[in-house]
Write a protein that holds these residues in place. Structure first.
Motif, PDB file in Angstrom:
ATOM      1  N   ILE A 275       0.803  -1.223   0.000  1.00 34.04           N
ATOM      2  CA  ILE A 275       0.000   0.000   0.000  1.00 34.04           C
ATOM      3  C   ILE A 275       0.839   1.277   0.000  1.00 34.04           C
ATOM      4  CG2 ILE A 275      -1.980  -1.122   1.075  1.00 34.04           C
ATOM      5  CD1 ILE A 275      -1.298   0.193   3.697  1.00 34.04           C
ATOM      6  N   GLN A 276       2.152   1.122  -0.125  1.00 36.54           N
ATOM      7  CA  GLN A 276       2.976   2.322  -0.298  1.00 36.54           C
ATOM      8  C   GLN A 276       2.609   3.042  -1.589  1.00 36.54           C
ATOM      9  OE1 GLN A 276       5.030   3.291   2.180  1.00 36.54           O
ATOM     10  NE2 GLN A 276       4.422   1.439   3.285  1.00 36.54           N
ATOM     11  N   GLU A 277       2.155   2.293  -2.589  1.00 36.54           N
ATOM     12  CA  GLU A 277       1.701   2.879  -3.853  1.00 36.54           C
ATOM     13  C   GLU A 277       0.202   3.112  -3.758  1.00 36.54           C
ATOM     14  OE1 GLU A 277       2.971   1.021  -7.467  1.00 36.54           O
ATOM     15  OE2 GLU A 277       4.915   0.441  -6.616  1.00 36.54           O
ATOM     16  N   GLU A 278      -0.192   4.371  -3.578  1.00 36.47           N
ATOM     17  CA  GLU A 278      -1.581   4.682  -3.275  1.00 36.47           C
ATOM     18  C   GLU A 278      -2.552   4.336  -4.404  1.00 36.47           C
ATOM     19  OE1 GLU A 278      -1.758   9.431  -4.376  1.00 36.47           O
ATOM     20  OE2 GLU A 278      -1.370   8.835  -2.309  1.00 36.47           O
ATOM     21  N   GLN A 279      -2.063   4.279  -5.647  1.00 37.10           N
ATOM     22  CA  GLN A 279      -2.958   3.937  -6.745  1.00 37.10           C
ATOM     23  C   GLN A 279      -3.530   2.525  -6.596  1.00 37.10           C
ATOM     24  OE1 GLN A 279      -4.474   5.553  -9.283  1.00 37.10           O
ATOM     25  NE2 GLN A 279      -3.694   7.332  -8.177  1.00 37.10           N
ATOM     26  N   ARG A 280      -2.889   1.705  -5.799  1.00 34.77           N
ATOM     27  CA  ARG A 280      -3.376   0.333  -5.619  1.00 34.77           C
ATOM     28  C   ARG A 280      -4.707   0.298  -4.886  1.00 34.77           C
ATOM     29  NH1 ARG A 280       2.714  -1.991  -4.619  1.00 34.77           N
ATOM     30  NH2 ARG A 280       3.012  -2.775  -6.742  1.00 34.77           N
TER      31      ARG A 280
END
Length: 378
Positions: A275-280
């Protein structure tokens, strides 16, 4: 001889319909789980955590890296801060978070207001705490809440109100005005709120999920539950979380530590990194809207009537133009004779039957098209 603590509880309708679907080899759009694969990157992160020997007990409240990631996500989405040190707990799915929150504050004789139809874990958890569920039916066909009725039902035994937005099974969402009226009731009567927000990322048509955490009077009195299982198509991992103010969370921890103690360690590592990549999570609404739209477009010429769901991955279909059967019976008929399984919603409405079935569209596109072909043939 065992005296049952839940004498009224029978096998879950989800188990019943899924078993029936398996027996008759029907397309299973009943139970709410995706049929498509988990993101390969998330699986790789989980595998790496296992091979890196992240396999022993995690901290009781959850890995700090995951609690910090949830805190950041909540700040980005709702502009509010939860301290990862003492206001967040990782749980064995949202169901455990809900159960634990209820056991934390509900005592024998307390009343908890529940809006029906309601997810089937709510009322048993209240009863196991010695409390009494006060069921208030939502207004059909739009599944709205009459807050004047709610105020009338509040008394000196009322301890908590439970909400679910986006709502299962209807997919309806509470509005800003709803949240303000709820806040007024919670603050005025000094109540707790349990806000089930497991479908928070799955909202459609440019709408916005309004978390209880956005409203100061609600936030300071609320347990808010979330689900990574629902969010990232990993329902079998059974991993969720709860947010609450420090004083409430301290009591929540006391129940949590003797219920499960801690949660799957490698899964926590994987999700914290994922979830470090918010687009996920930000892209989920558009992902599921395509599936909703495919489903509804494909059945637009059928005899079912419907209002497009606002959120979640469920769609209600009204079958009153097709049959006068009770919804439980019609759901069985569809499963056995037409090979498509759904969920009748009267079982969550104290027997009230609006002639609606719930279908899960978290499926591969070819399964959605096959389902539409069956429904169009009726």
């Amino acid at each position: 001889m065992i005296t049952s603590k839940l004498p009224q509880v029978t096998p879950s309708i989800f188990s019943v319909m899924s078993s029936l679907a398996h027996e008759y080899q029907a397309l299973n759009l009943s139970q709410g789980f995706p049929s498509f694969p988990v993101d390969a990157q998330l699986k790789e992160l989980h595998i790496k955590a296992i091979t890196d020997d992240k396999n022993q007990y995690a901290p009781m409240s959850g890995l700090p890296m995951l609690r910090e990631a949830i805190s950041i996500m909540t700040q980005k989405l709702h502009k509010t801060f939860y301290n990862p040190a003492n206001e967040i707990c990782i749980t064995a799915g949202a169901t455990q978070a809900i159960f634990t929150a209820i056991q934390t504050v509900v005592h024998r004789g307390d009343e908890v207001i529940v809006f029906t139809p309601a997810y089937d874990c709510y009322i048993p958890a209240i009863e196991l705490a010695g409390g009494k569920a006060i069921e208030i039916p939502m207004n059909l066909p739009d599944f709205t809440i009459d807050w004047n009725i709610v105020e009338v039902r509040i008394n000196n035994k009322t301890r908590m109100i439970m909400i679910n937005t986006p709502h299962n099974p209807s997919g309806s969402m509470l509005s800003h005005e709803d949240m303000l009226q709820l806040q007024d009731l919670i603050v005025t009567h000094d109540l707790f709120l349990l806000s089930d927000e497991v479908y928070e990322h799955i909202v459609f048509d440019q709408q916005e999920h309004l978390s209880a955490s956005r409203y100061p009077g609600l936030k300071e009195r609320s347990f808010i539950t979330g689900s990574f299982g629902k969010t990232f198509h990993i329902t079998g991992w059974k991993i969720g979380y709860c947010l609450a103010p420090k004083a409430m969370m301290e009591e929540f921890y006391k129940i949590h530590q003797y219920l499960v103690f801690c949660i799957n360690h490698p899964a926590q590592v994987a999700i914290a990194q994922y979830i470090q990549e918010e687009q996920r999570y930000l892209s989920l609404g558009s992902f599921y809207q395509k599936k909703r739209d495919l489903f509804l477009h494909s059945i637009q010429d059928s005899k079912f009537s419907f209002k497009p769901t606002q959120g979640s991955y469920f769609q209600l279909l009204n079958y009153s133009a097709l049959s006068n059967e009770a919804d439980v019976d019609y759901a069985r008929t569809l499963t056995i004779e037409h090979k498509i399984a759904s969920i009748p919603i009267s079982v969550f409405m104290n027997g009230t039957d609006p002639k609606m079935l719930r279908f899960c569209f978290a499926k591969e596109d070819h399964e959605i098209i096959k389902a539409a072909q069956i429904l169009n043939s009726l």
